[in-house]
Every structure is written in C-alpha cells, then in structure tokens.
Design a protein around this motif. Structure first.
Motif, PDB file in Angstrom:
ATOM      1  N   VAL A  63       0.747  -1.094  -0.057  1.00 35.88           N
ATOM      2  CA  VAL A  63      -0.043   0.061   0.047  1.00 35.88           C
ATOM      3  C   VAL A  63       0.804   1.237  -0.128  1.00 35.88           C
ATOM      4  O   VAL A  63       0.598   2.436  -0.827  1.00 35.88           O
ATOM      5  CB  VAL A  63      -0.955  -0.219   1.295  1.00 35.88           C
ATOM      6  N   THR A  64       1.965   1.426   0.813  1.00 35.40           N
ATOM      7  CA  THR A  64       2.844   2.430   0.973  1.00 35.40           C
ATOM      8  C   THR A  64       3.673   2.657  -0.248  1.00 35.40           C
ATOM      9  O   THR A  64       3.690   3.707  -0.874  1.00 35.40           O
ATOM     10  CB  THR A  64       3.793   2.219   1.868  1.00 35.40           C
ATOM     11  N   GLY A  65       3.953   1.588  -1.185  1.00 35.46           N
ATOM     12  CA  GLY A  65       4.704   1.836  -2.355  1.00 35.46           C
ATOM     13  C   GLY A  65       3.667   2.157  -3.469  1.00 35.46           C
ATOM     14  O   GLY A  65       4.035   3.205  -4.256  1.00 35.46           O
ATOM     15  N   CYS A  66       2.598   1.763  -3.555  1.00 33.65           N
ATOM     16  CA  CYS A  66       1.350   2.169  -4.441  1.00 33.65           C
ATOM     17  C   CYS A  66       1.071   3.847  -4.284  1.00 33.65           C
ATOM     18  O   CYS A  66       1.194   4.496  -5.280  1.00 33.65           O
ATOM     19  CB  CYS A  66       0.236   1.676  -4.395  1.00 33.65           C
ATOM     20  N   LEU A  67       0.960   4.038  -3.024  1.00 36.40           N
ATOM     21  CA  LEU A  67       0.679   5.633  -2.617  1.00 36.40           C
ATOM     22  C   LEU A  67       1.922   6.362  -3.101  1.00 36.40           C
ATOM     23  O   LEU A  67       1.636   7.512  -3.661  1.00 36.40           O
ATOM     24  CB  LEU A  67       0.404   5.644  -1.309  1.00 36.40           C
ATOM     25  N   LEU A  68       3.120   6.051  -2.806  1.00 34.68           N
ATOM     26  CA  LEU A  68       4.343   6.830  -3.163  1.00 34.68           C
ATOM     27  C   LEU A  68       4.363   6.876  -4.953  1.00 34.68           C
ATOM     28  O   LEU A  68       4.818   7.973  -5.232  1.00 34.68           O
ATOM     29  CB  LEU A  68       5.569   6.191  -2.649  1.00 34.68           C
ATOM     30  N   ILE A  69       4.125   5.755  -5.479  1.00 28.74           N
ATOM     31  CA  ILE A  69       4.029   5.805  -6.937  1.00 28.74           C
ATOM     32  C   ILE A  69       3.257   6.953  -7.411  1.00 28.74           C
ATOM     33  O   ILE A  69       3.523   7.694  -8.300  1.00 28.74           O
ATOM     34  CB  ILE A  69       3.722   4.594  -7.462  1.00 28.74           C
ATOM     35  N   VAL A  70       2.005   6.858  -6.845  1.00 22.53           N
ATOM     36  CA  VAL A  70       1.038   7.774  -7.173  1.00 22.53           C
ATOM     37  C   VAL A  70       1.211   9.296  -7.030  1.00 22.53           C
ATOM     38  O   VAL A  70       1.296  10.290  -7.801  1.00 22.53           O
ATOM     39  CB  VAL A  70      -0.146   7.684  -6.605  1.00 22.53           C
ATOM     40  N   TRP A  97      12.626   8.886 -12.450  1.00 22.59           N
ATOM     41  CA  TRP A  97      12.399   7.593 -12.618  1.00 22.59           C
ATOM     42  C   TRP A  97      13.202   6.879 -11.820  1.00 22.59           C
ATOM     43  O   TRP A  97      12.657   5.614 -11.378  1.00 22.59           O
ATOM     44  CB  TRP A  97      12.935   7.573 -14.156  1.00 22.59           C
ATOM     45  N   GLN A  98      14.051   7.340 -11.267  1.00 24.79           N
ATOM     46  CA  GLN A  98      14.783   6.435 -10.208  1.00 24.79           C
ATOM     47  C   GLN A  98      13.934   6.240  -8.924  1.00 24.79           C
ATOM     48  O   GLN A  98      13.867   5.402  -8.282  1.00 24.79           O
ATOM     49  CB  GLN A  98      16.206   7.201  -9.813  1.00 24.79           C
ATOM     50  N   HIS A  99      13.025   7.444  -8.480  1.00 23.81           N
ATOM     51  CA  HIS A  99      12.382   7.237  -7.372  1.00 23.81           C
ATOM     52  C   HIS A  99      11.345   6.160  -7.544  1.00 23.81           C
ATOM     53  O   HIS A  99      10.826   5.422  -6.853  1.00 23.81           O
ATOM     54  CB  HIS A  99      11.457   8.818  -7.217  1.00 23.81           C
ATOM     55  N   LEU A 100      10.760   6.484  -8.903  1.00 25.85           N
ATOM     56  CA  LEU A 100       9.632   5.449  -9.175  1.00 25.85           C
ATOM     57  C   LEU A 100      10.092   3.929  -9.209  1.00 25.85           C
ATOM     58  O   LEU A 100       9.473   2.900  -8.747  1.00 25.85           O
ATOM     59  CB  LEU A 100       8.979   5.722 -10.817  1.00 25.85           C
ATOM     60  N   THR A 101      11.561   3.810  -9.463  1.00 27.19           N
ATOM     61  CA  THR A 101      12.099   2.596  -9.447  1.00 27.19           C
ATOM     62  C   THR A 101      12.080   1.926  -8.025  1.00 27.19           C
ATOM     63  O   THR A 101      11.886   0.574  -7.836  1.00 27.19           O
ATOM     64  CB  THR A 101      13.416   2.463 -10.168  1.00 27.19           C
ATOM     65  N   ILE A 104       8.558   1.233  -7.014  1.00 31.36           N
ATOM     66  CA  ILE A 104       8.117  -0.337  -7.455  1.00 31.36           C
ATOM     67  C   ILE A 104       8.765  -1.552  -6.939  1.00 31.36           C
ATOM     68  O   ILE A 104       8.045  -2.564  -6.603  1.00 31.36           O
ATOM     69  CB  ILE A 104       8.422  -0.196  -9.038  1.00 31.36           C
ATOM     70  N   LEU A 105       9.978  -1.443  -6.367  1.00 36.24           N
ATOM     71  CA  LEU A 105      10.559  -2.528  -5.729  1.00 36.24           C
ATOM     72  C   LEU A 105       9.922  -2.726  -4.266  1.00 36.24           C
ATOM     73  O   LEU A 105       9.858  -3.817  -3.919  1.00 36.24           O
ATOM     74  CB  LEU A 105      12.227  -2.141  -5.689  1.00 36.24           C
ATOM     75  N   LEU A 106       9.660  -1.646  -3.700  1.00 36.27           N
ATOM     76  CA  LEU A 106       9.145  -1.574  -2.488  1.00 36.27           C
ATOM     77  C   LEU A 106       7.721  -2.381  -2.659  1.00 36.27           C
ATOM     78  O   LEU A 106       7.256  -3.296  -1.852  1.00 36.27           O
ATOM     79  CB  LEU A 106       9.011  -0.442  -1.806  1.00 36.27           C
ATOM     80  N   THR A 107       6.980  -1.964  -3.655  1.00 37.51           N
ATOM     81  CA  THR A 107       5.694  -2.544  -3.887  1.00 37.51           C
ATOM     82  C   THR A 107       5.963  -4.309  -3.893  1.00 37.51           C
ATOM     83  O   THR A 107       4.941  -4.964  -3.850  1.00 37.51           O
ATOM     84  CB  THR A 107       4.892  -2.078  -4.955  1.00 37.51           C
ATOM     85  N   LEU A 108       6.607  -4.435  -4.984  1.00 39.63           N
ATOM     86  CA  LEU A 108       6.952  -6.003  -5.258  1.00 39.63           C
ATOM     87  C   LEU A 108       7.459  -6.729  -4.051  1.00 39.63           C
ATOM     88  O   LEU A 108       7.059  -7.764  -4.027  1.00 39.63           O
ATOM     89  CB  LEU A 108       7.946  -5.994  -6.411  1.00 39.63           C
ATOM     90  N   ASP A 109       8.246  -5.971  -3.581  1.00 35.54           N
ATOM     91  CA  ASP A 109       8.686  -6.784  -2.048  1.00 35.54           C
ATOM     92  C   ASP A 109       7.347  -7.095  -1.153  1.00 35.54           C
ATOM     93  O   ASP A 109       7.310  -8.291  -0.654  1.00 35.54           O
ATOM     94  CB  ASP A 109       9.757  -5.872  -1.359  1.00 35.54           C
ATOM     95  N   TYR A 137      19.980  -3.942  -2.911  1.00 37.56           N
ATOM     96  CA  TYR A 137      21.072  -4.129  -3.635  1.00 37.56           C
ATOM     97  C   TYR A 137      20.694  -2.907  -4.804  1.00 37.56           C
ATOM     98  O   TYR A 137      21.578  -2.026  -5.272  1.00 37.56           O
ATOM     99  CB  TYR A 137      21.340  -5.272  -4.403  1.00 37.56           C
ATOM    100  N   VAL A 138      19.535  -3.026  -5.613  1.00 40.93           N
ATOM    101  CA  VAL A 138      19.238  -1.767  -6.601  1.00 40.93           C
ATOM    102  C   VAL A 138      19.284  -0.355  -6.011  1.00 40.93           C
ATOM    103  O   VAL A 138      19.352   0.396  -6.510  1.00 40.93           O
ATOM    104  CB  VAL A 138      17.747  -2.507  -7.160  1.00 40.93           C
ATOM    105  N   LEU A 139      18.460  -0.391  -4.790  1.00 40.04           N
ATOM    106  CA  LEU A 139      18.239   0.859  -3.989  1.00 40.04           C
ATOM    107  C   LEU A 139      19.708   1.662  -3.826  1.00 40.04           C
ATOM    108  O   LEU A 139      19.912   2.727  -4.254  1.00 40.04           O
ATOM    109  CB  LEU A 139      17.789   0.695  -2.597  1.00 40.04           C
ATOM    110  N   LEU A 140      20.859   0.868  -3.459  1.00 35.11           N
ATOM    111  CA  LEU A 140      22.109   1.276  -3.158  1.00 35.11           C
ATOM    112  C   LEU A 140      22.789   1.500  -4.701  1.00 35.11           C
ATOM    113  O   LEU A 140      23.320   2.851  -4.600  1.00 35.11           O
ATOM    114  CB  LEU A 140      23.039   0.242  -2.710  1.00 35.11           C
TER     115      LEU A 140
END
Length: 305
Positions: A63-70, A97-101, A104-109, A137-140
């Motif tokens: 839910v948090t990842g989706c809200l941040l994407i929006v 686009w980096q923020h969105l990535t 998206i990783l948070l949502t997928l997790d 790893y991707v976040l870093l």
C-alpha cells in the motif's frame, strides 16, 4: 520525492516499520520465541488479533509503495515521459524515474511477502528475504548515481544515507544464511530506524531548515553539523530500541506472564516441525500404532480360565 513531503513520507514509513520490528524482536527475545513464526500470530482468536494477522508488513509495503508511486507521478509537471521528441532524443526526468524504481521495488517486495504468507501452501522465508535483499542492492546502486550532481550539504546528507543502506544490505545478506539470529534482526531494526529518521531529518535540512535560512554549501561548519546530527540520530535510535525492549519486558513479565510458556511451546513446535527430528518422531508414533493394531486381543474366556 525530491521535495519535503517526498522525504517525510518514506521516512515515516520506515520509522513505523522499524518500531513494529523492534516490538516483535523484543518480544521474541524475551520469550525465546521464533522470529519467523511468532506464537502471537498463530494463537490469535479475537477479532482484532485476526485483523492484525491480515494487516502485516507485506500489505503495508504494498500500500505504501502504491501511494508513493501515485504521489511521484502527480508531482511531475505535465506528463511523465521517458524520452523527448528531439533529435537525438534525450532521457527526461532521470531522478523521478529513479524514485519510481525505488517505490516499485517496495511494492513488489510487499507482494512477494503477501504471496509467501497467504498464497503459497508453505511459507518460503528465503523468497521473502531474497526479494528484500535484491531491493536494497538496487536501491544502493540508484542512490550512488543519484548524488552525481550533488555537492556540499546535500552530498553529505545523501552520503550518510548511503552508508546506512550499505550496512543494511550487508545485514540482510547475512540473514539469508542465518535468518533466526537475534543479533542480526536487532541490527536490522536499528538500521531501519536510522534510515527512516535520517530521511525525515534530511527533509528539514534540505527543504525546511529550522532557522528559516538555507544551509550553506561552502560553510564547513554546516557540513560538520550534518555529521553531528547523524551521530545524534544513532544515539537516539539506540536508546529507542533499549526503551522498547525494557517496556516490553516489564509489560510481558507483570501483565502477561502466561504468554511466556505459550511462546516457548509454539517456538519449539515450529522449529521441530520443519526438521527431520519431528518427521521421524511422527513416523515412529505411527509405526507404534500400527503394531498395536496388529496384536491379537485377549479373549474373555481365556481370562476366566
């Protein structure tokens, strides 16, 4: 995410997530309970306890990842495009686009954790931890390229954030081999609190300084105070963890003493049920039952004789 709200919201999520993990880890340490299969979740009977089972961290991440994407998409002026129409075409909105990535990783997790706990027939802890490690790893990598055009105070703030993410990545990687070690979970909880509180502090440093005046990049004292504030966060978060453990210990010892025995039994059940010993014990019990069923029963006439 490149504004005040964009730093505050992820920071608050990480702080609350760290506080939740601190309570869970403290309870597990006090009762010698299982970190992966808390007895409080398996013994839930009431309405609120069942609701707490559903609203676990996986749903919060999703839910948090989706809200941040929006929020990130709506913050872009005009249309969030990948490339422009020029010749040659150029990439647009690289930081957005980096923020969105990241989101998206948070949502997928969160989706992976939901599937592991609620969809799969048997929970896969390695899958949950692996998705989290991959996300960090991707976040870093994203953060390392995120600071290429930064300098002064902003560079110092993000460099300290990268340090926390790097340490957290190492701890999560170590948990892939030993996910039941209390020390690793406690360090992970501390680093989540550090990451969240420092993001909140970064929002005030970069966008709303308390003095009302922006920080000076060419003033060495401002850069030194950024590191000083970071050290204060280290001490405050460490005291916060110690306080949560002390309060949890006092509460469970004086108000819920019956939970200690239940937690120990449940932890023993989960640890033994996943191992070879428990399987062999079940097979031995079943063999004894079969042998007893094959034995001829004594006749009443023989007893009388």
């Amino acid at each position: 995410m490149g504004d005040f709200i964009g730093h505050i919201c992820p920071g608050l999520f990480l702080v609350f997530y760290g506080l939740y993990k601190a309570i869970v880890v403290s309870r597990a340490m006090i009762f010698h309970d299982s970190l992966l299969y808390p007895s409080s979740l398996s013994k839930s009977k009431g309405r609120w306890d069942r609701l707490w089972q559903i609203v676990h961290t996986g749903w919060l991440k999703t839910v948090t990842g989706c809200l941040l994407i929006v929020y990130e998409v709506n913050c872009v002026e005009g249309e969030l495009r990948f490339m422009n129409n020029g010749m040659p075409p150029r990439f647009m909105y690289p930081k957005e686009w980096q923020h969105l990535t990241m989101f998206i990783l948070l949502t997928l997790d969160g989706c992976v954790e939901i599937a592991s706990k609620n969809v799969l027939r048997q929970r896969c802890v390695i899958l949950e931890r692996g998705s989290t490690v991959l996300g960090f790893y991707v976040l870093l990598m994203l953060l390392l390229s995120h600071i290429k055009d930064s300098s002064g105070v902003e560079l110092q703030v993000h460099s300290l954030l990268i340090l926390v993410v790097f340490l957290l990545m190492l701890v999560l990687t170590a948990e892939l081999w030993d996910p039941k070690m209390f020390h690793l979970w406690m360090i992970e909880t501390f680093l989540f609190l550090m990451m969240g509180s420092w993001l909140i502090q970064a929002a005030f440093i970069l966008f709303r300084p308390i003095s009302g005046y922006p920080w000076e990049d060419d003033d060495i004292s401002d850069i030194m105070f950024v590191t000083t504030f970071f050290c204060w966060h280290v001490m405050i978060n460490a005291l916060c963890l110690l306080g949560i453990y002390g309060i949890s210990s006092f509460w469970h010892c004086f108000y819920n003493p019956s939970l200690r025995l239940m937690g120990s039994k449940e932890a023993l059940y989960h640890e033994s049920s996943s191992g070879t010993f428990y399987r062999l014990l079940q097979e031995a019990e079943q063999q004894d039952k079969d042998d007893q069923a094959l034995l001829p029963s004594k006749s009443p006439d023989c007893d009388r004789a």
